[in-house]
Scaffold this active site. Structure first.
Site, PDB file in Angstrom:
ATOM      1  CD  GLN A   1      45.412  41.963  36.834  1.00 50.88           C
ATOM      2  OE1 GLN A   1      46.429  42.367  36.313  1.00 50.88           O
ATOM      3  NE2 GLN A   1      45.374  40.849  37.543  1.00 50.88           N
ATOM      4  N   GLY A   2      45.996  45.711  36.730  1.00 49.72           N
ATOM      5  CA  GLY A   2      46.230  46.701  37.777  1.00 49.72           C
ATOM      6  C   GLY A   2      45.733  46.277  39.139  1.00 49.72           C
TER       7      GLY A   2
ATOM      8  CB  SER B   1      42.391  32.575  35.819  1.00 47.86           C
ATOM      9  OG  SER B   1      41.694  31.815  36.784  1.00 47.86           O
ATOM     10  CB  ALA B   2      37.923  33.162  35.969  1.00 45.96           C
TER      11      ALA B   2
ATOM     12  CE  LYS C   1      27.270  42.452  38.938  1.00 47.18           C
ATOM     13  NZ  LYS C   1      26.155  42.316  37.975  1.00 47.18           N
TER      14      LYS C   1
ATOM     15  CD  GLU D   1      38.014  36.596  31.410  1.00 49.90           C
ATOM     16  OE1 GLU D   1      38.271  35.673  30.650  1.00 49.90           O
ATOM     17  OE2 GLU D   1      37.656  36.430  32.587  1.00 49.90           O
TER      18      GLU D   1
END
Ligand code: FES
Ligand code: FES
Lengths: 774, 284, 167
Positions: free
Chosen positions: A492-493, A530-531, A725, A729
């Site tokens: 995700q960098g 996560s999330a 935000k 996902e």
């Protein structure tokens, strides 16, 4: 942060615009990118551990069995074998472990509960020897009638996957139901009265596996101070540290977790599995022990829970939802891992981002003798969304209202509640904008070519509901900087974003910022990666650390120069004094003076849970996505050609457009996997039939849509730095719903089982032909 | 444990195979063999590498009357050969879908048929072109039609101390046309769920090679000429021809779907062949 | 198994091969793949291992000028061959292709990327004017689970353009 107070025109780019930032919003290339394109990046199995011993597992070829006897002597007798370990050889502290349920044994003890569960571990001088020795171990077992699917697991006389003694206080311990979640609001009767149409269907979502291109592994080494160092490409190093410390009875300070960047995580590398075992092996043999996993072994280590969802939905004549009832059973596998949470959180948003007066959601996490399921991009939301989105379309088709219109009429507006009851959740974005943008990008208003079909769907996922991220930033004398941030950079960098934040806030050049992560000895605490939380949580912590430094620079500058602090102001990257603005790094240098030294800033982002909240707290943000696709179906073979795939995310602010688009496209294409081709298939003995890359198909270059469009809505309305935000996902949340709708649009029949293979489409078309011939 | 041998002449290959007492495995591209070896590293296999054998036939040899393939002909060699594309379009099309580019750079044509997978991509095409296989062993060489080569899934008539030295394809007769069709689970690199090679002669007889619908690749031919312009006649002929298929259900597909798809693909292959430009025979 | 002498059966094969211009003499077990030899015996870890079945392309290397899946080549088979790995590409800094991978945002977790770069390099050498459909076809043996496919196609196109204009 300045938010745009004027509602932007629908469809017009609404972002803050990169002009006002120096580094935020720019397409900065990936930190660590050069290493990755040259092969210099070291993933776990690229690290060199001189003198390390190799570990291999002995397993049995069935999914459920009682272990009658294990004869390790043939293995022990082989040259080069250092140790052969079964559950009986582990110390008493090596109890079952887990996140919410302490149910996973360090090594299978008594029974094997899923295909591939290790029965014994061999430590040998080379991997060939370890493999040979593991194969030489004689395991006598008695196959048991395992429960390999939901139907079998839920019969009244089903074999229990877990002995009731594993969870003695659980009233459900005499069933295979590990946990349930119920969400309900509204009065059914009045709504039923105004209901014009009720649609009732059952949907299934397959078990799928993460298939990381880095299968990974674990290395554990005894340390000089009597502790242990564990190397694992784990997404949550601090969680791993805690569990290893508990099981080995070592203090946290003696358990060092080093987490090299994962080569693909997607949720599959969050929780400890074999790490405790490797720690024991290292302690016991006093050797560095290395386990390198094969891709096949990852299939037996991580997967998404399969799901069966029965749905009953009411509509008014003009397509408004009146009620929506869901009962969702998640096949979670043999041990809990984080699957109960997946079930709880996924079904929490099960009714979708809609205005529905009455909702009843009843979900269960059901144990089966299969690979324990874990987090996987989307975290339970894609499963339930598949049913809800399909229901909306099924209703729409019967009412003669198209998919877009169905969503226009039911999707909540900003601030409006889509989850009601005691702990209401409201839309934290202008989600209609994403819907309209996607519709526009797929040319929804244009007629569809015959043989083709179009579908549009929306998806939602709650972000983290509690969390803690801590960060340290050091601004060095020469104007370079070091960031300590525990976030794992798995693609995700994350590190690129920290660099951008520093460049923005402190004015440090991107190339002069070093990011340190993945070592519990050095880097402060971060709860987890996560999330899609990192950008928001760690991002805010890094931002706070930067602002802490700015404050310290201002103070010391005032002290060093004698200028009254009140006459100094700082803004991103600059210090403004009576004589004008100067770069912050220069001010910092002047303030530090001849003694040199550095500035250290600290930042913490904490979100506390909410007592009694079904998720333990309100989501920090919601990821929202709208996906629209166009498909072409071959009428003879059922083959599906994706002609166009549009995904639009509600991102708040694009901190880095390059990363947003690559995360978005990546999620969208991954969504095509479980939608069109992926599924773990089991035989009657619970064995994975398509174990490995040859017969487990994932999307390739050629499976992507002929035309793919990824776009974002920016309203700077997120809780993260600069109004962002989490984003990574969203684009797979509703892929299935959109494709399902497009297929139904093309062939006139709705498919309810994923993956939507050519064979299933063909079968559905043929059944429909047979019906119409009658 | 696996052993490796690298003989340099044909005689030595045969000797090595026979010394291996049934454990010998020929290695050229290795793209199927090494997948199996990884799963069973402890099997006492003797891998006999043919790549250093000096007296093998050349990879691809085109003569007036025929084309000859030696053991080292790779799929990439076939895919890139314009002479082959004109004469044997179904074979070249099949060679272009075997695995990925990197696989095709290694995978050999002869290895592909010796693997005897019912779903092998090149076998249906080789069958319709009347391929003949020459096998060498202690007793010398023997040549049989490819249709007699396959015995069952993974099984051929090639004995444990024999190996396939070459495959010969006669040049098609004047006006012969052919095409290849294949169905897979995904669009990128995949094994065939069903594959069909179709050949039509100038007179209108139809030959089909069928993959993945029986224990071996199958060959079937019409008894009489068919009017290729007549859609119903072609449909009828195809229906009859594919009667020999005995598909099963497996990971890739159910039986019923396979059965139906063989008809669809056969029809498409025949019509693609009929529409294509024919080859010139050897005499012209 | 217990009666067998494993060490005898692991009797090594002697192999001489050229990797990135350097000659290497190795003694390896017969079943050692070229991939494992490159990574473990020679110590060049830029070439990655995932499926070990020739399905993912993470292990792509040049073998005598053609790309192959090094997991499906025995080290012993490479006797006398010349092997080019990802490490050979960027000795003088990033190649144009590698730069375009970065600029296009094609690099996510990165573990598939060395294989992608090698396959793309081979494609640009054999078909310098490849169209997107040809790029996808040629690259479809290289899986990217982060699914940077669109970005990678863009990177290859951009590199092709650069090479075209500099010719
Ligand atoms: S590791 Fe060689 S192709 Fe996957
Ligand atoms: S970048 Fe992660 S697998 Fe390709």
């Amino acid at each position: 942060m300045t938010a745009d107070p004027v509602p932007p025109e629908r469809g017009a780019p609404s972002g803050h615009g990169a002009e006002s930032y120096r580094a935020i919003g720019r397409p900065v290339t990936r930190s660590g990118g050069a290493e990755r394109v040259t092969g210099a990046q070291s993933y776990l199995t690229d690290l060199v551990f001189p003198g390390a011993a190799e570990v291999a597992f002995a397993t049995i070829p069935v999914g459920c069995a009682e272990i009658v006897a294990v004869d390790t002597s043939p293995a022990t007798a082989l040259p080069g074998v250092i140790a052969v370990v079964t559950a009986a050889d582990l110390p008493p502290s090596a109890s079952r472990f887990g996140i919410s349920h302490q149910d996973r044994p360090v090594l299978a003890s008594g029974t094997v509960n899923f295909h591939g569960e290790p029965v014994a571990a061999v430590v040998a001088e080379t991997s060939d020897l370890a493999r040979a020795a593991a194969d030489a171990i004689e395991i006598e077992y008695r196959e048991l009638p395992g429960v390999y699917n939901l139907a079998d697991a839920l019969t009244s006389d089903a074999r229990l996957v877990q002995d009731p003694s594993i969870r003695p206080r659980d009233p459900l311990n005499d069933t295979n139901v590990l946990e349930t979640a119920d969400y309900a609001w509204g009065e059914l009767e009045p709504e039923q009265a105004r209901t014009h149409l009720i649609v009732e269907n059952t949907y299934t979502f397959p078990m799928v596996t993460h298939f990381p291109i880095e299968p990974g592994g674990v290395v554990a080494a005894p340390t000089d101070d009597g502790g242990v160092a564990v190397y694992s490409p784990v997404q949550h190093p601090y969680l791993l540290q805690r569990i290893v410390a508990d099981l080995t009875e070592l203090p946290l300070s003696k358990v060092r977790v080093v987490a090299p960047d994962p080569g693909g995580g997607f949720g599959g590398k969050q929780t400890p599995r074999y790490e405790p075992l490797l720690a024991f092996l290292a302690i016991q043999t006093e050797r560095t022990c290395r386990l390198v996993l094969s891709l096949e072994e990852t299939f037996q280590l991580m997967r998404r829970s399969g799901c069966r969802i029965a749905a009953r939905t009411g509509f008014t004549q003009d397509g408004q939802l009146t009620f929506h009832e869901l009962s969702a059973d998640f096949s979670i596998g043999a041990y809990a891992d984080v699957a109960p949470r997946v079930m709880t959180k996924g079904s929490y948003v099960g009714a979708g981002p809609y205005r529905i007066p009455v909702v009843r959601v009843a979900a269960r996490a059901v144990l089966t003798n299969t690979t324990p399921s874990c987090a996987f991009r989307g975290f339970g939301a894609p499963q339930v969304s598949w049913a809800t989105e399909s229901q909306l379309d099924a209703g729409g088709r019967q009412l003669g209202i198209d998919s877009l219109e169905m969503r226009r009429r039911n999707l909540v507006g900003v601030g409006e509640a889509f989850i009601c009851g005691d702990h209401e959740a409201t839309a934290d974005g202008r989600w209609h904008e994403s819907l309209e943008r996607a519709a526009e990008l797929i040319d929804w208003s244009e007629p569809v070519t015959p043989g083709r079909g179009r579908g549009i769907a929306v998806g939602i996922k709650p972000g983290a509901t509690s969390g803690l991220s801590q960060s340290l930033v050091r601004l060095l004398y020469d104007g370079s900087a070091i960031v300590y941030a525990g976030t794992s950079d798995m693609g995700q960098g994350a590190r690129t974003l920290w660099q951008q934040i520093l460049a923005e806030e402190l004015g440090v050049e991107l190339g002069r910022i070093t990011i340190i992560s993945g070592d519990t000895d050095v880097v402060p605490f971060d709860l987890q990666t996560s999330a899609s939380r990192s950008t928001v949580f760690m991002g805010n912590a890094v931002l706070e650390a930067c602002r802490d430094i700015r404050l310290r620079v201002r103070r010391l500058y005032a002290e060093a120069t004698g200028i009254d602090e009140a006459d100094l102001t700082d803004s991103p990257g600059v210090m403004i004094g009576p004589d004008g603005a100067m770069p912050l790094v220069e001010a910092a240098q002047a303030a530090l003076g001849g003694l040199r030294g550095e500035f250290v800033g600290q930042g913490t982002c904490r979100l506390r849970g909410v007592q009694g909240h079904p998720l333990g707290g309100d989501a920090a943000f919601y990821e929202f996505n709208c996906t629209a696709v166009e498909v072409d179906i071959d009428p003879d073979t059922g083959e599906l050609l994706l002609t166009k795939h549009v995904t639009v995310g509600d991102v708040g602010t694009e901190l880095n457009p390059l990363q947003v688009v690559s995360q978005d496209e990546g999620a969208a294409i991954m969504g095509l996997g479980h939608t069109l081709m992926e599924q773990v298939l089991l035989d009657d003995h619970g064995r994975i039939q398509n174990l490995g890359a040859l017969d487990y198909r994932i999307p390739t270059f050629n499976d992507v849509a002929i035309e793919m469009v990824s776009d974002s809505i920016e309203n700077n309305d997120g809780p993260g730095p600069y109004g962002c935000k989490g984003i990574s996902e969203g684009a797979l949340l509703c892929t299935s719903g959109a494709v399902g709708a497009a297929v139904a649009d093309a062939i006139g029949v709705q498919l309810r089982d994923l993956p939507i293979t050519a064979e299933r489409i063909w079968t559905a078309m043929r059944a429909a032909d047979a019906r119409s011939a009658e | 444990m696996t052993q490796y041998r690298r003989p340099d002449n044909v005689e030595d290959v045969v000797r090595t195979l026979s010394d291996a007492e049934g454990n010998g495995r020929l290695l050229v591209g290795g793209t199927d063999l090494l997948v199996a070896v990884r799963r069973r590293p402890l099997d006492p296999l003797v891998l006999v590498d043919l790549k250093a054998v000096a007296d093998l036939p050349p990879a691809i040899e085109v003569t007036e009357a025929a084309v000859r393939f030696g053991p080292t002909a790779t799929m990439s060699d076939l895919a890139a050969d314009s002479r082959l594309a004109a004469m044997f379009p179904a074979l070249v099309a099949a060679s272009r879908v075997v695995g990925s580019l990197a696989i095709r750079n290694r995978a050999s044509l002869i290895g592909n048929i010796c693997n005897a997978s019912p779903a092998g991509d090149t076998a249906p095409a080789l069958l319709i072109y009347g391929a003949r296989v020459t096998i060498v062993g202690r007793a010398g060489e023997r040549t049989i039609p490819l249709s007699q080569f396959f015995v069952g899934p993974g099984l051929t008539t090639c004995g444990p101390d024999e190996f396939v030295l070459r495959v010969d394809l006669p040049r098609p007769a004047d006006g012969y046309r052919s095409a290849f069709e294949r169905l897979t689970r995904r669009r990128g690199v995949d094994l065939a769920t069903v594959s069909v090679a179709a050949g039509v002669s100038a007179e209108g007889s139809i030959t089909l090679g069928l993959g993945a619908v029986g224990p071996t690749p199958l060959l079937t031919e019409t008894a009489a000429a068919v009017d290729l312009e007549d859609v119903d006649a072609v449909e009828q002929a195809v229906k009859q021809l594919i009667g020999i298929a005995t598909p099963i259900s497996d990971l890739r597909s159910g039986r019923e779907y396979r059965q139906a798809m063989i008809a669809v693909l056969a029809r498409r292959a025949v019509s693609a062949a009929a529409r294509s430009v024919g080859t010139k025979g050897p005499s012209t | 198994m217990s009666e067998r002498d494993v060490s005898r059966e692991l009797a090594p094969v002697k192999v001489t091969l050229d990797v990135n211009g350097t000659a290497h003499r190795l003694e390896v077990p017969a079943h050692r793949t070229l991939l494992d030899a490159i990574r473990d015996d020679i110590g060049l870890t830029g070439t990655k291992k995932c499926c070990a079945d020739g399905e993912c392309g993470a292990c792509t290397v040049f073998l005598d000028g053609r790309i192959v899946n090094s997991c499906l080549v025995l080290c012993a088979e490479a006797e006398g061959c010349s092997v080019g790995t990802i490490e050979s590409l960027s000795v003088g800094g990033l190649t144009d292709l590698q730069e375009e991978f970065l600029a296009a945002g094609a690099v996510q977790c990165g573990v598939c990327i060395p294989g992608q770069v090698m396959a793309a390099e081979a494609l640009l050498q054999t078909n310098p004017t490849a169209k997107p459909a040809e790029i996808r076809e040629a690259m479809s043996g290289n899986l990217c689970r982060c699914a940077g496919y669109e970005r990678i196609v863009a990177a290859i196109q951009a590199a092709a353009k650069r090479r075209g204009s500099s010719r």
